[in-house]
Design a protein around this motif. Sequence first.
Motif, PDB file in Angstrom:
ATOM      1  N   TYR A 171     -13.117  63.546 110.002  1.00 59.31           N
ATOM      2  CA  TYR A 171     -11.755  64.006 110.253  1.00 59.31           C
ATOM      3  C   TYR A 171     -10.945  62.998 111.075  1.00 59.31           C
ATOM      4  O   TYR A 171      -9.771  62.739 110.758  1.00 59.31           O
ATOM      5  N   LEU A 176      -6.667  62.921 111.487  1.00 61.85           N
ATOM      6  CA  LEU A 176      -6.426  64.335 111.768  1.00 61.85           C
ATOM      7  C   LEU A 176      -6.681  64.647 113.245  1.00 61.85           C
ATOM      8  O   LEU A 176      -7.571  64.080 113.873  1.00 61.85           O
ATOM      9  N   ARG A 178      -6.326  68.059 116.373  1.00 61.64           N
ATOM     10  CA  ARG A 178      -6.222  69.503 116.548  1.00 61.64           C
ATOM     11  C   ARG A 178      -4.760  69.861 116.759  1.00 61.64           C
ATOM     12  O   ARG A 178      -3.962  69.055 117.232  1.00 61.64           O
ATOM     13  N   TRP A 453      -7.993  70.521 100.347  1.00 62.36           N
ATOM     14  CA  TRP A 453      -7.511  70.588 101.726  1.00 62.36           C
ATOM     15  C   TRP A 453      -6.443  69.541 101.995  1.00 62.36           C
ATOM     16  O   TRP A 453      -6.283  69.031 103.102  1.00 62.36           O
ATOM     17  N   VAL A 457      -4.355  67.576 105.520  1.00 61.77           N
ATOM     18  CA  VAL A 457      -4.174  66.137 105.708  1.00 61.77           C
ATOM     19  C   VAL A 457      -2.697  65.786 105.815  1.00 61.77           C
ATOM     20  O   VAL A 457      -2.285  64.965 106.650  1.00 61.77           O
ATOM     21  N   HIS A 462      -7.129  69.170 111.502  1.00 62.14           N
ATOM     22  CA  HIS A 462      -8.385  69.674 110.953  1.00 62.14           C
ATOM     23  C   HIS A 462      -8.776  70.984 111.622  1.00 62.14           C
ATOM     24  O   HIS A 462      -9.668  71.689 111.135  1.00 62.14           O
ATOM     25  N   GLU A 463      -8.106  71.312 112.720  1.00 69.88           N
ATOM     26  CA  GLU A 463      -8.411  72.531 113.462  1.00 69.88           C
ATOM     27  C   GLU A 463      -7.146  73.010 114.164  1.00 69.88           C
ATOM     28  O   GLU A 463      -6.379  72.196 114.700  1.00 69.88           O
ATOM     29  N   LYS A 475     -10.175  76.320 111.167  1.00 69.20           N
ATOM     30  CA  LYS A 475     -10.650  74.941 111.109  1.00 69.20           C
ATOM     31  C   LYS A 475     -11.329  74.629 109.787  1.00 69.20           C
ATOM     32  O   LYS A 475     -11.884  75.516 109.135  1.00 69.20           O
ATOM     33  N   LEU A 476     -11.259  73.385 109.407  1.00 69.49           N
ATOM     34  CA  LEU A 476     -12.053  72.908 108.283  1.00 69.49           C
ATOM     35  C   LEU A 476     -13.527  72.957 108.680  1.00 69.49           C
ATOM     36  O   LEU A 476     -13.876  72.702 109.836  1.00 69.49           O
ATOM     37  N   PRO A 479     -18.549  69.070 108.969  1.00 68.74           N
ATOM     38  CA  PRO A 479     -18.918  68.111 107.913  1.00 68.74           C
ATOM     39  C   PRO A 479     -20.395  67.722 107.966  1.00 68.74           C
ATOM     40  O   PRO A 479     -20.771  66.712 108.556  1.00 68.74           O
ATOM     41  N   ARG A 489     -15.687  65.385 101.113  1.00 66.86           N
ATOM     42  CA  ARG A 489     -15.202  64.240 101.883  1.00 66.86           C
ATOM     43  C   ARG A 489     -13.775  63.855 101.506  1.00 66.86           C
ATOM     44  O   ARG A 489     -13.058  63.272 102.322  1.00 66.86           O
ATOM     45  N   PRO A 491      -9.893  64.886 100.359  1.00 65.45           N
ATOM     46  CA  PRO A 491      -9.006  66.048 100.446  1.00 65.45           C
ATOM     47  C   PRO A 491      -8.743  66.757  99.126  1.00 65.45           C
ATOM     48  O   PRO A 491      -8.311  67.918  99.126  1.00 65.45           O
TER      49      PRO A 491
END
Length: 624
Positions: A171, A176, A178, A453, A457, A462-463, A475-476, A479, A489, A491
Motif C-alpha cells: 500500500y 496510499l 490512512r 479497488w 487508489v 488504504h484505510e 480498510k483494504l 496483504p 496486488r 488495483p
Amino acid sequence: MITRRDFLNGVALGISAGLSPWQSLQAESQARARYYPPSLMGMRGGHAGAFEAAHALARGEGAFRAGSAAGSETFDLVVVGGGISGLSAAWFYQQQHGPKARILILENHDDFGGHAKRNEFQVDGRLLISYGGSESLQSPNTLYSAIAGALLQDLGVNIERFNTAFDRQLYPSLGLSRGVFFDKENFGRDALVTGDGTPVVDDDIPAGKRNARSNRAFIGDFPLEAADRAALIALHDDPRDYLAGMTEVEKRAYLDHTSYRDYLQQKAGLSPAAVRYFQGRSLDFFAIGSDGIPARAAMVLRYPGFDGLGLPAERAPTRAGLDEPYIYHFPDGNASLARLLVRRLIPAAAPGRSMEDIVLAPFDYAQLDSANTPVRLRLNSTALSVKNLGNAVDVVYMRGSQLHRVSARHCVLACYHAMIPYLMPELSDGQQDALRACVKAPLVYSKVAIRNWEAFVRLGVHEIYSPTAFSARVKLDYPVTLGGYRHPRHPSEPMVVHMVHVPAFPDQGLSAREQSRAGHALLLQTPFASYEVRIRDQLDRMLGAGGFESGKDVRGITVNRWSHGYAYAFNSLFDKAGDEQRLTSLARKPSGRVTIANSDAAWDPYAHAAIDQAWRAVRELNTG
C-alpha cells in the motif's frame, strides 16, 4: 439489494455475479450437496441457530428436561466450545493421554474456530480469503508464553515466515495513506481527509512509509470550525502539561479514573465538536468509545495529549507487545490456526502438514464427527447442562430440536463464561457472579468483496477511520500471500474490504458492561438487510469521489456478527484494583471433573490467552 441469486433460505452463497438464472439454480443445488460454511455469505458469526437454545436457557424459557435426553456415548473428554481454546484443550489432552483418547468437542456454531472465522468469496472466478473474527497472532515474540509458542511450533507455524508472507510495502508503494471520513450527520458535511499520521495500535505499515501529511495540513482540512482545528493541531504538536500541579502518583490516579473524552474536554480544553473526532478511535481495539476508556489507556496507546505530562514511558508487557509489527497473519486470520489444530486432531478432515498448505487445504466436514476417529467435532450442538456424577461428567446438549446426552471422564468448558452458571447451576453463588462479570463486548466484522479497488487508489487511501459513522474502520484487507494463495496486488483485481462496527452509547452514562449488554441486544435485533444498507451507504459516501458505486462494485457481503465478541478486559473506570485477579481466579475454579478455559478466563481477548487457559484447564483435570 442482494437478491435470491445470492441467497438460499436466507443465507447467501458464494456465487459469482453475472450467472444466468439456470446457472444460479445449479449452483444452489451444488451448495446444498456440499457442507462448507466458509463460503456462506449473509449473516455469519453469531448466525441464526447458534444462540437461540442458549438464550432460552438463560431466560428460563422452555423446560430442557435433561432426564429425557437420549444417548449412550462415552468419552474420555468432552470439550464445550470449538474455538481456539477448546481445540487447544483437546490437543493438550491428547498429548497427555495419548492418541487413542476419545474426545468429543461440542460447538454451537455451524463451523469450528469460534471467533477465528474463515470467510471466502468467489469474484469473477477468483478466490478471495479473509477473516471474520480473530485477526492475527498478537505479538508472538513478546506476549506468547512458552506453552503457546510450543503449540505453534508443534503445528508447524514458523513465525519468521510472516516477514515475507505479509507485504508491508504494497500500500505505501502505491502512495496510499490512512484517512478520516467525517459524516454529515455529525460534522455538517461528508468529507474524506487523507494523510492521517496518527500512530496506530499494532501497526502493519512501517514508520516513515505511511504517506502522512503534517498535522497542520491534515487537520487543516477537517470540516470543523477554525478554533477547533487550531486546538487539535496544538494537542498534537504543542505538548503541554494539562495536569500541572499534580504529582506523578496523582497524575496516574487521575488518568486511571477519568475517561479519555473527559480528559480532552476538562483538561485539554477541547470543545465537544473537537472531542467528537476521537469518539471512535478506540472502538476497534477496545470495543468501546473514548467515553469508556481510561485516559491512561489512551496514553499507553500513544493517543495525543500526553507528551507534555512529564510521565515516564509505560513499561508494561502490553506496551511492549504493541510495539511489534502487526504482521503475523494468515490470509484467513487465526482461522488457519483453528484449521491446523483440527487437521492434527482429525487427520482425515484435510490433507497436508504445514502452515503453507493449510491455507488452501480442502476440508471435508463429513469427517469431523466420524465414529472411526478418536477425536470428534460436533457442530451445531449447544450444551445446556453439565453435571458431575461421581466418577463421570454428564453433558446434555441440543442439536436441531433434539436433546442428546453424553458421558465423559472429564470436561473442559471452553465457552462464554457468562453462560456457565446456566450450564452448572450447582456452582457457588460467588463463582457464578465471577463468571458473569466477564461480559463480552459486541462487535461486527463485515467483509465486502469488491470487483476492484481502483477508487481507493484514486483517493489515495488504504484505510479509513470514521469517528461517528456506522463502521468506525474501513480498510483494504491485509496483504498476505501464502501457501499458493496470492493477495490482490493490482488495483484492477478483486479485493476484500474489512469494516468494523461496534454499537456505542457515549452519552448515556453506561459502564463498559452496560454498554456491552445494550450492544448485545441491538446486534441481535438488527437484520442483515439493515447492515447491507448501512454498508453500501457508507462506502458510496466515502469512496464516491473516486468512482465507487456499490451497485456495480460490490460482489458479496458477509456480516460476521459477534454479539459476544471480545472477552472482558479490566477497565479502571469501572473496576477496582485487584478485581481482575480475584474474579478470574474464582471464575475458573475447577468443579469436580470439570475445568474452565477460554480467553474469558484471563480477561484477555487474544489467541495466546485462549491457548494458555486451555493448558491450565487440562492440567487441572482430575486424572484419577
